[in-house]
Each structure stands twice: as C-alpha cells, then as structure tokens.
Design a protein around this motif. Sequence first.
Motif, PDB file in Angstrom:
ATOM      1  N   LEU A 219       0.990  -1.206   0.046  1.00 15.36           N
ATOM      2  CA  LEU A 219      -0.070  -0.081  -0.269  1.00 15.36           C
ATOM      3  C   LEU A 219       0.819   1.082   0.040  1.00 15.36           C
ATOM      4  N   PRO A 220       0.313   2.318  -0.833  1.00 14.56           N
ATOM      5  CA  PRO A 220      -0.833   2.239  -1.708  1.00 14.56           C
ATOM      6  C   PRO A 220      -0.294   1.670  -2.995  1.00 14.56           C
ATOM      7  N   ALA A 221       0.937   1.291  -3.387  1.00 11.09           N
ATOM      8  CA  ALA A 221       1.122   0.707  -4.447  1.00 11.09           C
ATOM      9  C   ALA A 221       1.777  -1.021  -4.406  1.00 11.09           C
ATOM     10  N   PRO A 222       1.572  -1.887  -5.130  1.00  9.65           N
ATOM     11  CA  PRO A 222       1.797  -3.087  -4.885  1.00  9.65           C
ATOM     12  C   PRO A 222       3.331  -3.302  -4.809  1.00  9.65           C
ATOM     13  N   TRP A 223       4.093  -2.476  -5.506  1.00 12.05           N
ATOM     14  CA  TRP A 223       5.551  -2.673  -5.634  1.00 12.05           C
ATOM     15  C   TRP A 223       6.305  -2.213  -4.481  1.00 12.05           C
ATOM     16  N   MET A 224       5.559  -1.616  -3.227  1.00 10.18           N
ATOM     17  CA  MET A 224       6.323  -1.022  -2.541  1.00 10.18           C
ATOM     18  C   MET A 224       6.690  -2.104  -1.402  1.00 10.18           C
ATOM     19  N   GLY A 225       5.806  -3.227  -1.417  1.00 12.88           N
ATOM     20  CA  GLY A 225       6.191  -4.328  -0.539  1.00 12.88           C
ATOM     21  C   GLY A 225       5.969  -4.010   1.040  1.00 12.88           C
ATOM     22  N   PRO A 226       6.682  -4.787   1.852  1.00 17.85           N
ATOM     23  CA  PRO A 226       6.487  -4.531   3.216  1.00 17.85           C
ATOM     24  C   PRO A 226       6.951  -2.948   3.734  1.00 17.85           C
ATOM     25  N   ALA A 227       6.206  -2.311   4.718  1.00 18.95           N
ATOM     26  CA  ALA A 227       6.647  -1.116   5.516  1.00 18.95           C
ATOM     27  C   ALA A 227       5.984  -0.879   6.755  1.00 18.95           C
ATOM     28  N   TRP A 228       6.466   0.304   7.334  1.00 19.03           N
ATOM     29  CA  TRP A 228       5.892   0.548   8.406  1.00 19.03           C
ATOM     30  C   TRP A 228       5.396   2.111   8.386  1.00 19.03           C
ATOM     31  N   GLY A 229       4.178   2.332   9.044  1.00 19.82           N
ATOM     32  CA  GLY A 229       4.040   3.702   8.694  1.00 19.82           C
ATOM     33  C   GLY A 229       3.133   4.144   9.932  1.00 19.82           C
ATOM     34  N   LEU A 230       2.950   5.697  10.197  1.00 13.18           N
ATOM     35  CA  LEU A 230       2.313   6.414  11.116  1.00 13.18           C
ATOM     36  C   LEU A 230       1.669   7.575  10.608  1.00 13.18           C
ATOM     37  N   ARG A 231       0.414   7.733  10.861  1.00 11.82           N
ATOM     38  CA  ARG A 231      -0.233   9.059  10.371  1.00 11.82           C
ATOM     39  C   ARG A 231       0.383  10.330  11.279  1.00 11.82           C
ATOM     40  N   SER A 233      -1.093  13.715  12.724  1.00 11.16           N
ATOM     41  CA  SER A 233      -2.360  14.397  13.124  1.00 11.16           C
ATOM     42  C   SER A 233      -2.178  15.418  13.811  1.00 11.16           C
ATOM     43  N   ALA A 234      -3.293  16.309  13.761  1.00 13.59           N
ATOM     44  CA  ALA A 234      -3.266  17.188  14.807  1.00 13.59           C
ATOM     45  C   ALA A 234      -5.025  17.665  15.089  1.00 13.59           C
ATOM     46  N   ARG A 235      -5.056  17.835  16.385  1.00 17.88           N
ATOM     47  CA  ARG A 235      -6.485  17.931  16.849  1.00 17.88           C
ATOM     48  C   ARG A 235      -7.256  16.643  16.339  1.00 17.88           C
ATOM     49  N   GLY A 236      -6.928  15.642  16.353  1.00 20.19           N
ATOM     50  CA  GLY A 236      -7.664  14.447  16.113  1.00 20.19           C
ATOM     51  C   GLY A 236      -8.047  14.173  14.460  1.00 20.19           C
ATOM     52  N   ARG A 237      -7.386  15.253  13.536  1.00 17.76           N
ATOM     53  CA  ARG A 237      -7.544  15.144  12.138  1.00 17.76           C
ATOM     54  C   ARG A 237      -6.273  14.588  11.428  1.00 17.76           C
ATOM     55  N   ALA A 238      -6.405  13.499  10.617  1.00 19.49           N
ATOM     56  CA  ALA A 238      -5.422  13.177   9.875  1.00 19.49           C
ATOM     57  C   ALA A 238      -4.752  14.301   8.714  1.00 19.49           C
ATOM     58  N   LEU A 239      -3.391  14.502   8.880  1.00 18.25           N
ATOM     59  CA  LEU A 239      -3.037  15.385   8.127  1.00 18.25           C
ATOM     60  C   LEU A 239      -1.948  14.978   7.068  1.00 18.25           C
ATOM     61  N   GLY A 240      -1.501  13.706   7.170  1.00 15.84           N
ATOM     62  CA  GLY A 240      -0.419  13.220   6.294  1.00 15.84           C
ATOM     63  C   GLY A 240      -0.185  11.804   6.812  1.00 15.84           C
ATOM     64  N   PHE A 241       0.718  11.074   6.215  1.00 13.21           N
ATOM     65  CA  PHE A 241       1.349   9.841   6.631  1.00 13.21           C
ATOM     66  C   PHE A 241       2.767   9.781   6.472  1.00 13.21           C
ATOM     67  N   VAL A 242       3.638   9.075   7.398  1.00  9.22           N
ATOM     68  CA  VAL A 242       4.952   8.866   7.362  1.00  9.22           C
ATOM     69  C   VAL A 242       5.423   7.499   6.977  1.00  9.22           C
ATOM     70  N   ALA A 243       5.943   6.994   6.121  1.00 12.45           N
ATOM     71  CA  ALA A 243       6.388   5.640   5.895  1.00 12.45           C
ATOM     72  C   ALA A 243       7.702   5.205   5.758  1.00 12.45           C
ATOM     73  N   LEU A 244       8.263   4.091   6.377  1.00 11.38           N
ATOM     74  CA  LEU A 244       9.432   3.570   6.151  1.00 11.38           C
ATOM     75  C   LEU A 244       9.433   2.155   5.459  1.00 11.38           C
ATOM     76  N   LEU A 245      10.292   2.270   4.368  1.00  9.44           N
ATOM     77  CA  LEU A 245      10.048   0.846   3.669  1.00  9.44           C
ATOM     78  C   LEU A 245      10.885   0.051   4.181  1.00  9.44           C
ATOM     79  N   GLY A 246      10.357  -1.476   4.096  1.00  7.38           N
ATOM     80  CA  GLY A 246      11.180  -2.383   4.927  1.00  7.38           C
ATOM     81  C   GLY A 246      11.494  -3.485   3.724  1.00  7.38           C
ATOM     82  N   GLU A 247      11.777  -4.827   4.371  1.00  8.68           N
ATOM     83  CA  GLU A 247      12.307  -5.636   3.198  1.00  8.68           C
ATOM     84  C   GLU A 247      11.271  -7.243   3.736  1.00  8.68           C
ATOM     85  N   ALA A 248      11.688  -7.992   3.043  1.00 10.84           N
ATOM     86  CA  ALA A 248      10.822  -9.231   2.957  1.00 10.84           C
ATOM     87  C   ALA A 248      11.361  -9.853   4.171  1.00 10.84           C
ATOM     88  N   GLY A 249      10.521 -10.394   5.279  1.00 12.50           N
ATOM     89  CA  GLY A 249      11.049 -11.039   6.488  1.00 12.50           C
ATOM     90  C   GLY A 249      10.999 -10.098   7.656  1.00 12.50           C
TER      91      GLY A 249
END
Length: 556
Positions: A219-231, A233-249
């Motif tokens: 997500l959001p694209a199949p080629w990205m593979g495994p990753a970790w992420g966190l939104r 946010s401010a005042r309970g409203r999602a403003l964006g998303f941060v992702a770290l790409l991982g590896e198989a395993g």
Amino acid sequence: MLLTVAPLDRAEVLAGGRLVGERPVSWVTVIHWPAAEFARAGELVLTTGVGCSEAELAEFVTTLAARDIAALCISRPFDEEIPRSVCEAADAAGLPLLRLPWSLCFTDVSRAVLDEVVASRYRAELDGPGGLQQSCNRALLEGDSFDGLAAELERCTGRPALIFDRSFRLVGHGPAGARAVDGRRLPTLDDVATAADPQRQDALIELLAAQRPQSFRDLPAPWMGPAWGLRASARGRALGFVALLGEAGDDAVPPPLEARALEVAAESVAIEMLRVHATADGAQSDILRDLLSGAEQHAVADRARGLAMELADPWELAVARQSPSILGALESLRQRARRAGLELVECTIGDATVLAAPAAAESAARLHALVRQVAQQYADGTVAWGLAEGAAPLRDAPRMLAEAERALRVARSFASEEPVADPHRLGPYMVLGALGDDDYAAGVAYALVAPLVDYDERTGRNLLQTLEVFLDEKGNTSASARRLFLNRHSLLYRLRKIEELAGRSLESSQDRFLLELSLRLHRYGTAHLDGDRRLIDRPPRAAVAAHTSVDGVPAL
C-alpha cells in the motif's frame, strides 16, 4: 563511515571512491560467487572471490551493484591483485570497491562495522537534547520541508522514507526513498476510489486512523512491499502519513528505534502540514475569489494546480448570507469540516460568505450535508444558506454561485420554512425565479398584475388574494368563497372585475395559467434580497412597452 572504522581503515579503495562516504551501511554479510542474489540493499558485502574467473568476478560485481549494496570488500588469498576489469566494472556500476588485507578476519570486520551501524542508528536518539526531533526542527527551519524531514528519518533509521499528504499523495522523500520510487506514480485515495477498489481504499483509510506505528504491505502501490507507517495528525485530524520501507522478512511490529523515529517524524510532519495549510488556505481563497470574480481561467489554472485545486475536479459550493446566527453556524461548519477531513475553502463576496469543497466520495463528508446539519442546529427562522445543485467542475464556480444565490433568493421570496435553499428541493420555484429575472417575463407579469394592484390600493378589495385563492381551489367558486369568507355573489363580482382589469378570461385554461404564473412572479418580486420591494414598484419599462397593447391589455 566505512574508512574510519578500524580495521576497515586498513582497506584500499579500488573503485567508486567518491561514493564510499555517501552510502549508509545497514548490515554486513559474507557472500561468495555466484550467490549475489542473496545480497540486500544497503549491506556491506565481504567476499574472497575464490573459485571464479576474472569475467565471473566482474559479473559478480555488476550483479551486486544492481542489488544496491553499500560497498563490496574483496580479500584475495595471499593478497593477490584484483583484476583491472573487475575495478572497471565496479566504477561503471557506481559501486564502491575495497580490497582488504588477507590477514583480516571477516568476523572482526563484521563485528566492528555492525557495532558502528548500531551506534549510528541510535546516535540520533542519544546525542544531545532533542535528537531526531532537533534534526527535524532544523530541517523545517532551514526550509527543507518534507524532503528534509524524510532525509533525517533515513539518516536515523537507515531505511527509505516517504511522506504523504492525507490523500496519500507523495509530498516528500529522502534520497533512498527517491531511489525506491524511481519515478513511479503512487496511486492516491482518489485514484483508489475511482478504480472502485473499496478493499484497498478501506485499508488506506484504516492506516490514516491508526494511533501507533503500523505494519502494512503493498500500500498504496503493490511494488512498495512491506513497510511501517504512522499518520501525522493534529486535533484528531489526519494531515498526512509517514512511511519507512522495509524488506521481506521484517517483523510486523517495528523495532523500537523505527517506531520512535516514526512518532517523532509524524509530529514534525503534522506541524509542517499545518503551516502549509495555513499558507495555502489564503492562496486557495484568492483562487476561489478570482474565479468568482470572472478572472481568466488560464491565468488561475497554474496557481490552482500548485495547490491541488484542479479546475476540472468536481466541487460543491454553498453561500451564506447574514442572519442572527450565521457567525456561530459558520464556525461550527468549519469545525465539522476539520473533523471530517474535508478541505474547506471560503471567501467573502460582498456581504456573503462563499464556501467550496471537493466533492468527497462519502456523502457524510460532503459540504452540502454538513451545511444542512449546521443549518438545522442554528435555525433562526431565516433562510440563510443557498446551495448549488450537486457537484460541478471548479471552473464552473461562477455558475454555481449564481445558482446558489438564486436558490436563496427564491426560497426567501416564497417563504420557505427550510433554513437551506436547495435548488433540487425548490424545483419549479427555481424556474419561476429565472423567469422573474427575465425582462420579457417580468414585463408580461407586470402588465397583468399592475391593474389589480392599483385597484386593491384604491378600494381595499384584495383582488390579488381573491385570484390566488380561486386558482388555488382550481376554479371551485364555493370552496373559494368559504376561504375568503365571501358570499358567492360577491366572489363572482370580484372575478368579473379581475377579468375586466386583466383583459383575460378565467374560463380559458391558457389565461388561467398566465394569470397564475404572473401572480407567482409578483410574489417572487416581493422578497428580493435588496428588501421588500414589489415587482410593481420598479416596472421594467421597456418590457412593459413591448408586451402591452395600445388599450392596456397585455399581450402574449
């Protein structure tokens, strides 16, 4: 880092020397030909090159370079020379190539490098007050924005970092993230919704709702593979998303360093998003005002595109007029829009507040739905809100505003009990409103109604009310007399007087239709936004002259 770590300070650089200090090392592995496919990006590879020819060793180097490793260290038995063709292959592939003394044990090299890798990964958290947070703040203060934040995140974690806005549009990446994306386009939430992929859309929305770092795949694209992420946010409203790409395993739960780094970066991304939105809000308001003021669209389009306001995208529009409770209602609307994640753009035109928002896929998040909720809560007996029907391309904002203004004018004219003027619900009254603004129709209506109004003002007989009730009762004289508290003979006298003054027969269906239409247009003219001014008080003279015969009888 590589050449400063003992015992690697004894290594000789044979190729890619300028890249040695630029390649972060994530791990150390020992691989021998032909098993190059087991190498992972960012790894420092140790090998002896034993058991392969010069051509095979050159091919081994090229294959490892394609795996995006950090560097290759070769330790030849008894310090044999490394063939020139192998060095040239490394240079051509942009791979740092080092020769280690044969006396160095790979175990000692691995231990020393891994100690430095672990230390450097935690250094950002441990060195000085603030650590990664301080680095992120410095990136923002220096104007590096989201790319700078992603680069700091990569420096801390050694993983490719990507930053998205709340619609999953890519807005920032570090150097490793740029290599991972490699020019490929990432689908946004809007793309997923358009592709009718509710499962993927729900998964993206779930990520934006997560309170803790989450593991996700493809997500959001199949080629990205495994990753970790966190939104972010401010005042309970999602403003964006941060992702770290991982590896198989990789584990589903991010390691403590990655989890904390994501939390710190998400806070900085939220701060930067708020700043960008605050700057963009004023610019977006200017764009909406320019469109409504009739500015050339080609002059507005580039500015709008830079703020993700494509003129071809569907938007909804509403207008709010002054009323006793409008200020509280507007503030409530803004808060509801923020909670719903709806991008609200507003500007002031005269004494009206114009509001516009992208047409979201979910009906609950649409501008019109929020307006109705707020209007009901703050209802004060005044029709204060006008809507443009449905959604339309943003370039049609002037037409949408005209429609919303007309709906508001029509609703007020016909004493609507609803606080929101909705063109769809007003139905035929919108057509009457358009006729009331037309000189030809207004002229015909004036010529028919004016004699009745004059007669009522002189005698107090209320011929207009009599005609309205008679038509409302579909020509039933008995029912009309009861409603007017008249005997039948008095009613018939008034009806004959109406026919005489209007020059029309109440026996004719066409004449009855014209009289009823003229009455409704007269009613529409009694409650224009500029005051209780009757159609009769400001006759369209040219229209009257064109549509009145010599003897005063109106003509079709």
